[in-house]
Design a protein around this motif. Structure first.
Motif, PDB file in Angstrom:
ATOM      1  N   ALA A 113       0.828  -1.202   0.000  1.00 54.97           N
ATOM      2  CA  ALA A 113       0.000   0.000   0.000  1.00 54.97           C
ATOM      3  C   ALA A 113       0.867   1.259   0.000  1.00 54.97           C
ATOM      4  CB  ALA A 113      -0.928  -0.007   1.215  1.00 54.97           C
ATOM      5  N   ILE A 114       1.922   1.257   0.817  1.00 56.68           N
ATOM      6  CA  ILE A 114       2.814   2.414   0.852  1.00 56.68           C
ATOM      7  C   ILE A 114       3.588   2.533  -0.453  1.00 56.68           C
ATOM      8  CG2 ILE A 114       4.801   3.427   2.049  1.00 56.68           C
ATOM      9  CD1 ILE A 114       3.768   2.187   4.614  1.00 56.68           C
ATOM     10  N   ALA A 115       3.897   1.404  -1.071  1.00 55.90           N
ATOM     11  CA  ALA A 115       4.584   1.432  -2.367  1.00 55.90           C
ATOM     12  C   ALA A 115       3.721   2.123  -3.421  1.00 55.90           C
ATOM     13  CB  ALA A 115       4.930   0.012  -2.803  1.00 55.90           C
ATOM     14  N   ARG A 116       2.431   1.863  -3.383  1.00 53.59           N
ATOM     15  CA  ARG A 116       1.521   2.518  -4.326  1.00 53.59           C
ATOM     16  C   ARG A 116       1.486   4.023  -4.092  1.00 53.59           C
ATOM     17  NH1 ARG A 116      -4.265  -0.151  -4.916  1.00 53.59           N
ATOM     18  NH2 ARG A 116      -4.419   1.672  -6.262  1.00 53.59           N
ATOM     19  N   ILE A 117       1.535   4.436  -2.840  1.00 49.95           N
ATOM     20  CA  ILE A 117       1.468   5.860  -2.514  1.00 49.95           C
ATOM     21  C   ILE A 117       2.735   6.582  -2.968  1.00 49.95           C
ATOM     22  CG2 ILE A 117       1.420   7.521  -0.607  1.00 49.95           C
ATOM     23  CD1 ILE A 117      -0.252   5.415   0.939  1.00 49.95           C
ATOM     24  N   THR A 118       3.891   5.972  -2.742  1.00 38.84           N
ATOM     25  CA  THR A 118       5.177   6.635  -2.963  1.00 38.84           C
ATOM     26  C   THR A 118       5.827   6.290  -4.299  1.00 38.84           C
ATOM     27  OG1 THR A 118       6.318   4.829  -1.825  1.00 38.84           O
ATOM     28  CG2 THR A 118       5.634   6.721  -0.486  1.00 38.84           C
ATOM     29  N   ARG A 119       5.239   5.358  -5.025  1.00 37.91           N
ATOM     30  CA  ARG A 119       5.820   4.877  -6.288  1.00 37.91           C
ATOM     31  C   ARG A 119       7.210   4.268  -6.068  1.00 37.91           C
ATOM     32  NH1 ARG A 119       3.140   7.259 -10.782  1.00 37.91           N
ATOM     33  NH2 ARG A 119       0.930   7.218 -10.221  1.00 37.91           N
ATOM     34  N   LEU A 120       7.354   3.607  -4.953  1.00 36.03           N
ATOM     35  CA  LEU A 120       8.532   2.791  -4.686  1.00 36.03           C
ATOM     36  C   LEU A 120       8.129   1.331  -4.867  1.00 36.03           C
ATOM     37  CD1 LEU A 120       9.794   4.515  -1.411  1.00 36.03           C
ATOM     38  CD2 LEU A 120      10.925   4.634  -3.641  1.00 36.03           C
ATOM     39  N   SER A 121       9.090   0.444  -4.891  1.00 36.33           N
ATOM     40  CA  SER A 121       8.754  -0.975  -4.942  1.00 36.33           C
ATOM     41  C   SER A 121       8.440  -1.458  -3.533  1.00 36.33           C
ATOM     42  CB  SER A 121       9.924  -1.781  -5.512  1.00 36.33           C
ATOM     43  OG  SER A 121      10.995  -1.819  -4.588  1.00 36.33           O
ATOM     44  N   PRO A 122       7.598  -2.497  -3.409  1.00 35.21           N
ATOM     45  CA  PRO A 122       7.332  -3.042  -2.066  1.00 35.21           C
ATOM     46  C   PRO A 122       8.603  -3.488  -1.354  1.00 35.21           C
ATOM     47  CG  PRO A 122       5.721  -3.868  -3.648  1.00 35.21           C
ATOM     48  CD  PRO A 122       6.768  -3.146  -4.449  1.00 35.21           C
ATOM     49  N   LYS A 123       9.599  -3.977  -2.104  1.00 35.86           N
ATOM     50  CA  LYS A 123      10.860  -4.400  -1.485  1.00 35.86           C
ATOM     51  C   LYS A 123      11.580  -3.203  -0.865  1.00 35.86           C
ATOM     52  CE  LYS A 123      11.791  -8.503  -4.303  1.00 35.86           C
ATOM     53  NZ  LYS A 123      12.734  -9.143  -5.244  1.00 35.86           N
ATOM     54  N   THR A 124      11.545  -2.069  -1.558  1.00 37.77           N
ATOM     55  CA  THR A 124      12.190  -0.878  -1.021  1.00 37.77           C
ATOM     56  C   THR A 124      11.490  -0.418   0.255  1.00 37.77           C
ATOM     57  OG1 THR A 124      12.895  -0.158  -3.223  1.00 37.77           O
ATOM     58  CG2 THR A 124      12.811   1.518  -1.501  1.00 37.77           C
ATOM     59  N   VAL A 125      10.159  -0.423   0.248  1.00 39.81           N
ATOM     60  CA  VAL A 125       9.407  -0.027   1.443  1.00 39.81           C
ATOM     61  C   VAL A 125       9.712  -0.992   2.587  1.00 39.81           C
ATOM     62  CG1 VAL A 125       7.113   0.329   2.424  1.00 39.81           C
ATOM     63  CG2 VAL A 125       7.585   1.035   0.071  1.00 39.81           C
ATOM     64  N   SER A 126       9.794  -2.280   2.269  1.00 40.25           N
ATOM     65  CA  SER A 126      10.114  -3.274   3.303  1.00 40.25           C
ATOM     66  C   SER A 126      11.478  -2.994   3.911  1.00 40.25           C
ATOM     67  CB  SER A 126      10.074  -4.680   2.696  1.00 40.25           C
ATOM     68  OG  SER A 126      10.436  -5.655   3.655  1.00 40.25           O
ATOM     69  N   ALA A 127      12.442  -2.607   3.053  1.00 37.36           N
ATOM     70  CA  ALA A 127      13.786  -2.288   3.556  1.00 37.36           C
ATOM     71  C   ALA A 127      13.741  -1.053   4.451  1.00 37.36           C
ATOM     72  CB  ALA A 127      14.736  -2.068   2.384  1.00 37.36           C
ATOM     73  N   VAL A 128      12.962  -0.051   4.056  1.00 36.30           N
ATOM     74  CA  VAL A 128      12.817   1.153   4.878  1.00 36.30           C
ATOM     75  C   VAL A 128      12.182   0.794   6.216  1.00 36.30           C
ATOM     76  CG1 VAL A 128      11.654   3.389   5.076  1.00 36.30           C
ATOM     77  CG2 VAL A 128      12.657   2.698   2.889  1.00 36.30           C
ATOM     78  N   ARG A 129      11.193  -0.110   6.191  1.00 38.35           N
ATOM     79  CA  ARG A 129      10.543  -0.530   7.447  1.00 38.35           C
ATOM     80  C   ARG A 129      11.542  -1.226   8.366  1.00 38.35           C
ATOM     81  NH1 ARG A 129       5.047  -1.536   8.623  1.00 38.35           N
ATOM     82  NH2 ARG A 129       4.470  -1.564   6.410  1.00 38.35           N
TER      83      ARG A 129
END
Length: 301
Positions: A113-129
Motif C-alpha cells: 500500500a505504501i509502495a503505491r502511494i510513494t511509487r517505490l517498490s514493495p521491497k524498497t518499502v520493506s527495507a525502509v521498514r
C-alpha cells in the motif's frame, strides 16, 4: 472551484526535501495558474506550492482551489500521491523519506500500500521498514492496498480455525471465527478447504520429476470441464443455464495472452495491475466458496 485569498492558505507539508524550486516557479509564472489542492478543514495546501509561489510572483491576491475532504492526518499521504503523479517529479530520496514518515504515522499500512502511494517498490518499502524498526510503532495487522486489514499471524490463525473444526465438527462459522479472531469468510474458506481435502484424492506425480503438475494440469483440464458443462442438458436446454454458460465463457481468462502482455506492464503500474488481478481472484474465490458451501450443505442433508 473557488478563488481564495493567498494569505488565507497554510503552506503545504511537502514531501520535497529541497523545498520549492525557484526556477520551476518562474516557469509556471509565465502562464495561467492551474487550481491547487487544499485541505478544506485546515486550509493547508496539499498540492500546488509551486503554483502558489508563481501566483505571488505574478502579483495575484487570490488563486483557484479545489478542496480535499478527509482526516487531517492523511493530508501528507494525499500530498505524496499528488506529487508523484504529476508536476515536478519527486526524487528517490524524497519518496524514501515520505515512505519512512508514512510508516511512522500509519504503521498498519502494508508495504504494498505504501509502495503505491510513494511509487517505490514493495521491497524498497520493506527495507525502509526494517531500518526504521525502532522508530516505527509495530502493529499486529496490515492494511493492504485494497483497504482490508489482515493480521500478520494470518497463517497461524487459519491453523487455529482448522484445529477448532477438527475438535468441533458441528460448530458454526461464527463460533470458529470467534475462536481464532478471524472473519466469518475466512472460517468458511478453511472449512471448505477441509471438506475438499477429504473429497479430492491427492494429485498423481508427474512422469518426469515425481512431483504433482498442479497448475498445469488444472489449466489443461479447463477446456474439458467447460465442454462437459456445455453438453449438460440441464444447462444447455434452459435459458438460465445458457446464460450461465455465456457468463463463464465471457470471463474465461486467456493465460497465454496474459503472460505475453505482462512484458508490456510498466514497472510503476505493476502493483496496480497485480492488485486488480488479486481482487478478481478473490471474487472468484468467494463465488467458488459459495458453490462449495451449497454442495456441502446438500451432502449433509
Amino acid at each position: 472551484m473557488d478563488r481564495v485569498p493567498l494569505a488565507s492558505l497554510a503552506a503545504a507539508d511537502s514531501p520535497r526535501l529541497g523545498g520549492v524550486d525557484r526556477k520551476h516557479v518562474e516557469v509556471l509564472a509565465q502562464s495561467d495558474i492551474e487550481p491547487i489542492l487544499v485541505h478544506r478543514g485546515t486550509r493547508r495546501v496539499v498540492d500546488g506550492m509551486h503554483r502558489l509561489q508563481a501566483a505571488m510572483l505574478q502579483g495575484e491576491e487570490t488563486i483557484p482551489v479545489r478542496y480535499l475532504d478527509g482526516p487531517a492526518d492523511e493530508v501528507f499521504i494525499h500530498s505524496v500521491m499528488a506529487n508523484v503523479s504529476h508536476g515536478l517529479p519527486l526524487t528517490l530520496a524524497d519518496r524514501r523519506a515520505a515512505a519512512r514518515r508514512i510508516l511512522g504515522s500509519h504503521p498498519d499500512l502494508s508495504d504494498r500500500a505504501i509502495a503505491r502511494i510513494t511509487r517505490l517498490s514493495p521491497k524498497t518499502v520493506s527495507a525502509v521498514r526494517r531500518v526504521s524498526t525502532e522508530e516505527v510503532p509495530q502493529s499486529k495487522a496490515r492494511i493492504g492496498a485494497d483497504g482490508r486489514s489482515r493480521p500478520l499471524d494470518a497463517a497461524r490463525r487459519r491453523e487455529a480455525v482448522r484445529a477448532f473444526f477438527g475438535e468441533h465438527p458441528d460448530a458454526t462459522l461464527n463460533e470458529a471465527a470467534a475462536s481464532a479472531g478471524v472473519s466469518v469468510s475466512t472460517a468458511c474458506e478453511v472449512r471448505q478447504r477441509m471438506r475438499r481435502d477429504k473429497r479430492v484424492p491427492s494429485p498423481l506425480p508427474s512422469a518426469a520429476g515425481g512431483k504433482p503438475e498442479g497448475g498445469r494440469c488444472a489449466e489443461r483440464g479447463r477446456p474439458r470441464r467447460a465442454e462437459t458443462l456445455a453438453k449438460d442438458p440441464s444447462l444447455r436446454l434452459t435459458e438460465s443455464g445458457r446464460a450461465l454458460l455465456r457468463w463463464l465463457n465471457e470471463r474465461a481468462p486467456d493465460f497465454e495472452v496474459g503472460r505475453q502482455l505482462m512484458a508490456a506492464v510498466p514497472p510503476h503500474c505493476a502493483v496496480v495491475v497485480a492488485d486488480l488481478a488479486n481482487s478478481y481472484a478473490r471474487e472468484w474465490q468467494r463465488f467458488a466458496s459459495a458453490l462449495d458451501q451449497a454442495v456441502g450443505d446438500t451432502d449433509e442433508k
